[in-house]
Design an enzyme around this catalytic site. Structure first.
Site, PDB file in Angstrom:
ATOM      1  N   SER A 541       0.841  -1.190   0.000  1.00 40.05           N
ATOM      2  CA  SER A 541       0.000   0.000   0.000  1.00 40.05           C
ATOM      3  C   SER A 541       0.884   1.251   0.000  1.00 40.05           C
ATOM      4  O   SER A 541       1.632   1.467  -0.941  1.00 40.05           O
ATOM      5  CB  SER A 541      -0.960  -0.030   1.197  1.00 40.05           C
ATOM      6  OG  SER A 541      -2.010   0.880   1.028  1.00 40.05           O
ATOM      7  N   ASP A 626     -10.010  -4.038  -5.067  1.00 44.79           N
ATOM      8  CA  ASP A 626      -9.398  -3.165  -4.070  1.00 44.79           C
ATOM      9  C   ASP A 626     -10.057  -1.786  -4.112  1.00 44.79           C
ATOM     10  O   ASP A 626     -10.042  -1.124  -5.139  1.00 44.79           O
ATOM     11  CB  ASP A 626      -7.897  -3.044  -4.348  1.00 44.79           C
ATOM     12  CG  ASP A 626      -7.129  -2.434  -3.187  1.00 44.79           C
ATOM     13  OD1 ASP A 626      -7.746  -1.723  -2.377  1.00 44.79           O
ATOM     14  OD2 ASP A 626      -5.909  -2.670  -3.104  1.00 44.79           O
ATOM     15  N   HIS A 661      -8.007  -5.153  -1.065  1.00 41.94           N
ATOM     16  CA  HIS A 661      -6.752  -4.590  -0.586  1.00 41.94           C
ATOM     17  C   HIS A 661      -5.936  -5.568   0.260  1.00 41.94           C
ATOM     18  O   HIS A 661      -4.706  -5.552   0.226  1.00 41.94           O
ATOM     19  CB  HIS A 661      -7.048  -3.331   0.233  1.00 41.94           C
ATOM     20  CG  HIS A 661      -5.860  -2.461   0.474  1.00 41.94           C
ATOM     21  ND1 HIS A 661      -5.189  -1.813  -0.538  1.00 41.94           N
ATOM     22  CD2 HIS A 661      -5.207  -2.132   1.616  1.00 41.94           C
ATOM     23  CE1 HIS A 661      -4.193  -1.104  -0.028  1.00 41.94           C
ATOM     24  NE2 HIS A 661      -4.177  -1.285   1.266  1.00 41.94           N
TER      25      HIS A 661
END
Length: 688
Positions: A541, A626, A661
């Site tokens: 991320s 995501d 995610h």
């Protein structure tokens, strides 16, 4: 046959079609050849992702045996049938357990004592049946313990459906509420509850009041947050006396409160939002206790009467200190628990509210992770906390706040005769470009020598004020036992060394995050822990942004890179306010509509700074669903790297077509994904 020869000459990587899109702002003209990948309705997008997946599978085919071996090895260390430590709430003991062969948890309780018969509340395995992805969101028992509210997501998009289960009949109530977020709260009447809804950008922005057994269409909209920089959440004080609604941006907070016994009254504001002022609220007796950064960079604790909570009535309980970060507090009937961070390490002290005397909770290891455990009861002298380290498995303690004695309730069992004395952890300090000392947590198997020949895996994050935990991983033993040293760079942008540590790694100082990581790598090489041709790095991320930035700056410093769901198309994403990483992120990265921030962000954005040069071996991951980092960011980055890079190193993109995610759901599939990444690292480091 030579593996590199196969990868370079016999398998052709996908080539993404270039469709130049001109993006202009502040007189700057950017050409994005892969902007088209944002359109999931375009069949070429899925074709490209699937082509990359096939290429990745082909390129990793020779590691399939290694992947299986790693998976079996990691699974063999896990006690598949296990039980969490039960916690008490009123006359019930709540816990969860796992069973061998089942991917998800089973939630249970016992009434009266731990010898009573078990009642299964919710079996995630049954709910997950038939779904490629499953994640539980809310799990909340009503105050009378008769109703279970729970929510779930089956796509990875973090959009949850909320349901209510009657625990007397085990039948569901008729209502089903879609597109909810994580937060949820019961009122004390056992029939009224509050939940949050999300907007098109997945931002929690509305608070609704629901009456059990009625149609959601009749639910009352209690609050609508129009400012898309703020996220809304709802919760309840441990005292069970008040419902708290929070509105929070990256740098500003606002709380409202409501009597939990009177859910149909109006929320009252505690302190209206003031840009840059953050605060959190706890309740005790006639007062709210507030942790705030108002004129206190490292936060302070104040208390204020509930009847008049405005700032002019705030009384200081714990003053601001330059060398100690006040992380938070917990309140019980007779005790105040104070969580702090000093010199990079988490600590706690317990204050007796009647005498003012204090006791400290301290730990012997040089680096570790410490957090509060499940403490639902207000009237208790027992504090439950969690502790683990790079070598100590997760441990649950009960701490008697009166006698100051601690009892180990459970330490997670690591199968395979794990002996933590075979491993060593240390807290190191690297020196950054500006002279700042950067902490590094490091763990290795005893017996290694600092001769510059050790393979090493370095990770970091450095954003949102998140402190990277030096936590235990039984899966990591697969690397340590193969002679790999593992390290965490506690770089600026996190909050390890106090609030200023965060402030010095955001906005127009964001590049400190990247140069700190590079300085950490250079230090580890200089001190003989590893060498550039033995150094692998990983981050996810915002940590994936870190990966992209450092390999643009110093590609020769690293051998192997794993970037999980990387946030790499910084400028374009934050300019698009229809996306989750946009207006809410302006207070973290800056508003690119301001030319000063635009120019600065563009100067480090990984996607915008890919060049025609050599890059390390790269594994990039994405999740099609995501909602935080859209799949097209890693996809576009991969395509541009393929277009420009001049080396023959492997570049792989692996997109999970059924997840979001956090990757695959369920413990077994998650382990398989990790085994895949470990196999890539080991293979590219030449350790197979």
């Amino acid at each position: 046959m030579n593996k590199d020869k196969i990868s370079q000459n016999q398998i052709t990587p996908p080539v993404a079609e270039q469709q130049p899109q001109v993006l202009e702002l502040h007189g700057d003209r950017r050409v994005d050849n892969y902007f088209w990948m944002r359109d999931l309705d375009n069949p070429k997008v899925v074709e490209y992702l699937e082509a990359e997946n096939l290429y990745t599978k082909a390129m990793m085919q020779h590691t399939e045996e290694l992947q299986s071996k790693l998976y079996d090895e990691m699974l063999s260390r896990i006690k598949e049938t296990d039980l969490s430590v039960p916690y008490r709430k009123d006359n019930y003991y709540y816990y969860s357990r796992t069973e061998a062969g089942k991917a998800y948890r089973i939630y249970c309780r016992k009434q009266g004592d731990l010898d009573a018969s078990e009642e299964i509340l919710l079996d995630e395995n049954e709910l997950a049946a038939g779904h490629d992805f499953f994640e539980l969101g809310t799990l909340a028992i009503s105050p009378n313990h008769q109703i279970l509210a729970y929510s779930y997501d089956t796509s990875g998009s973090e959009q949850y459906t909320l349901l209510f289960l009657d625990l007397n009949t085990y039948e569901l109530y008729p209502e089903s509420i879609a597109e909810t977020s994580y937060s949820f709260c019961w009122c004390n009447d056992n029939k009224t509850c509050f939940y949050t809804k999300i907007d098109e950008a997945n931002r929690p922005y509305q608070l609704y009041k629901h009456s059990l057994g009625t149609s959601p269409e009749k639910d009352e909209l209690v609050y609508h947050e129009a400012d898309n920089a703020y996220a809304l959440a709802v919760g309840k004080t441990r005292s069970q006396a008040y419902i708290l609604m929070s509105l929070q941006s990256s740098i500003t907070t606002e709380f409202h409160y409501l009597d939990a016994n009177n859910p149909h009254s109006d929320f009252q504001i505690i302190y209206p939002r003031e840009s840059g002022i953050e605060y959190d609220v706890e309740h005790h007796s006639d007062d709210f206790y507030i942790v705030t950064n108002q004129e206190a960079t490292n936060f302070k604790l104040v208390k204020t009467p509930i009847a008049a909570p405005s700032k002019e009535n705030w009384q200081t309980v714990i003053p601001h200190r330059e060398d100690v970060l006040l992380s938070g507090v917990s309140l019980f009937t007779n005790h105040l628990v104070i969580y702090e961070r000093k010199d990079g390490l988490e600590t706690a002290r317990v204050r007796d509210l009647s005498t003012g005397s204090e006791s400290n909770i301290i730990f012997p290891e040089p680096t570790y992770q410490f957090s509060e455990g499940s403490n639902p009861e207000f009237n208790t002298n027992i504090l439950r906390f969690n502790y683990n380290s790079l070598i100590t498995p997760p441990s649950v303690f009960d701490y008697d706040m009166d006698t100051h004695e601690r009892e180990l309730k459970k330490q997670t069992e690591v199968l395979g005769n794990y002996d933590q004395n075979q491993y060593q952890s240390e807290w190191l300090l690297a020196t950054a470009e500006d002279g700042t000392q950067i902490p590094i947590s490091i763990v290795y198997k005893r017996g290694i020598e600092k001769d510059g020949r050790n393979p090493l895996l370095l990770t970091g994050y450095g954003a949102y004020g998140v402190s990277y935990p030096a936590s235990f991983s039984s899966a990591r033993l697969a690397l340590l036992d193969r002679g790999i040293v593992c390290a965490i760079a506690h770089i600026r942008g996190g909050e390890e060394m106090g609030r200023k540590w965060y402030e010095d790694g955001k906005f127009l100082q964001k590049k400190n995050t990247f140069t700190d990581f590079i300085a950490s790598a250079e230090y580890l090489i200089k001190e003989g822990w590893t060498a550039s041709d033995r150094l692998a790095i990983t981050g996810g991320s915002a940590g994936g942004l870190l990966m992209g930035a450092v390999i643009n700056l110093r590609p020769e410093l690293f051998k192997v890179v794993v970037a999980d769901v990387p946030f790499v198309d910084v400028v374009t994403t934050i300019l698009d306010t229809s996306l989750p990483l946009s207006a809410m992120e302006w207070e973290e990265w800056g508003n690119p509509n301001d030319k000063v921030y635009y120019d600065y962000m563009k100067s480090y954005s990984p996607y915008d700074n890919v060049e025609a040069k050599d890059y390390p071996h790269l594994l990039i991951t994405a999740g099609l669903n995501d909602s935080r980092v859209k799949y097209w960011e890693p996809a576009k980055w991969t395509a541009k790297l393929r277009q420009l890079k001049t080396d023959n190193n492997i570049l792989l993109l692996k997109t999970n077509m059924d997840a979001g995610h956090s990757g695959a759901s369920g413990r077994y599939e998650s382990l398989r994904e990790l085994a895949f990444e470990y196999a890539f690292i080991l293979d590219r480091l030449g350790l197979v």
